[in-house]
Design an enzyme around this catalytic site. Structure first.
Site, mmCIF file in Angstrom:
data_model
loop_
_atom_site.group_PDB
_atom_site.id
_atom_site.type_symbol
_atom_site.label_atom_id
_atom_site.label_comp_id
_atom_site.label_asym_id
_atom_site.label_seq_id
_atom_site.Cartn_x
_atom_site.Cartn_y
_atom_site.Cartn_z
ATOM 1 N N VAL A 56 0.837 -1.200 0.000
ATOM 2 C CA VAL A 56 0.000 0.000 0.000
ATOM 3 C C VAL A 56 0.871 1.248 0.000
ATOM 4 C CG1 VAL A 56 -1.857 1.203 1.204
ATOM 5 C CG2 VAL A 56 -1.659 -1.276 1.413
ATOM 6 N N CYS A 57 0.638 2.129 -0.974
ATOM 7 C CA CYS A 57 1.519 3.294 -1.124
ATOM 8 C C CYS A 57 1.532 4.198 0.104
ATOM 9 C CB CYS A 57 1.093 4.124 -2.332
ATOM 10 S SG CYS A 57 1.984 5.675 -2.445
ATOM 11 N N PHE A 58 0.359 4.476 0.676
ATOM 12 C CA PHE A 58 0.313 5.488 1.732
ATOM 13 C C PHE A 58 0.746 4.943 3.089
ATOM 14 C CE2 PHE A 58 -1.818 7.884 -1.423
ATOM 15 C CZ PHE A 58 -1.593 9.208 -1.066
#
EC number: 2.3.1.181
Length: 278
Positions: free
Chosen positions: A149-151
């Site tokens: 997940v990027c965030f």
């Protein structure tokens, strides 16, 4: 001192394949000297999960959940991890590596470009600042992200408000041109986001989602007034002008340019070879 004029394109909501094709086309046209440096704002129709260039679909992504939510799916030409593009303003910056204001290293160029986003947040009354990993352990963690997940984790010069990440960006350099694009979150449906990835167990998923809450936040969770898309566009356009000391001139693609992008979208970003190649 006279400000340099860059192009500004607000392409509105487009398909995932068109969005990625237009970013690539702008990079190509800039490398060929056909267009000046360009900043673009865009949205997604339908809402889309984009994955980083190096991500492994089978291992990391729950494609059934992507279908169930009716989401688009596309692989970006940039690195980084999975991003759900939904309630957000997406931006891209296309500028030559040789531009006099662009530092040579990726992280320093990232900081210069992100100055525009920082000013945008400040224009909306949010106390944003750059996160810089302080310890050797934190720096090491950036090289080996545990999550798809990027965030999930701030990286070098990531923008944070109240200690939590508010914008995620990725960069690639090709043909002597920097392409940086990223997401500025207005709102976030966390459960939906976390349903899109594979986990070793439910326990791991729950733990990661709990940790995520402490690391990432959408603008409207912390803003004293609701930030609309129009407010965001106005603030970040001004922010880029101020942060990069430029003037932005609106531009609409010609029919010929649009057709080029449509063809590229079809041949590359709609192809299984591209999207599922890893």
């Amino acid at each position: 001192m006279k400000k340099e004029t860059w192009r500004f394109i607000d392409s509105g909501n487009c398909s995932p394949s068109y969005n990625m094709a237009l970013d690539e086309a702008l990079l190509d046209w800039h490398s060929e000297g056909k267009i000046p440096p360009t900043i673009r704002f865009y949205g997604w129709d339908p809402a889309t999960l984009s994955i980083g260039y190096f991500q492994k679909v089978e291992k990391e992504i729950n494609l059934d959940a992507v279908k169930e939510h009716g989401l688009g799916f596309v692989r970006r030409p940039t690195g980084g991890r999975g991003v759900l593009h939904e309630h957000e303003l997406t931006y891209s910056v296309i500028v030559s590596e040789e531009h006099p204001e662009m530092p040579k290293t990726v992280t320093e160029a990232y900081r210069v470009i992100s100055e525009g986003i920082l000013k945008g947040f400040q224009g909306l009354g949010l106390e944003a600042y750059f996160a810089v990993p302080k310890t050797a352990e934190e720096r090491e963690g950036l090289k080996n992200p545990r999550s798809a997940v990027c965030f999930d984790a701030p990286s070098w010069y990531e923008l944070v408000v109240e200690g939590r990440k508010v914008a995620g960006s990725a960069q690639t350099r090709q043909k002597g041109v920097i392409l940086q694009h990223g997401s500025i979150l207005l709102d976030l449906e966390e459960d939906k986001l976390f349903s899109l990835f594979n986990y070793p167990s439910d326990r791991v998923k729950e733990r990661m989602q709990r940790a995520f809450k402490s690391k990432a936040v959408a603008m409207n969770e912390i803003s004293s007034e609701t930030v609309t898309m129009d407010m965001a566009k106005e603030a970040f356009k001004k922010g880029f002008e101020e942060g990069l000391n430029i003037h932005l001139e609106p531009y609409k693609l010609s029919e010929e340019e649009t057709q080029y992008v449509v063809d590229l979208a079809k041949s590359r970003y709609e192809s299984d070879d591209w999207n599922f190649k890893r």
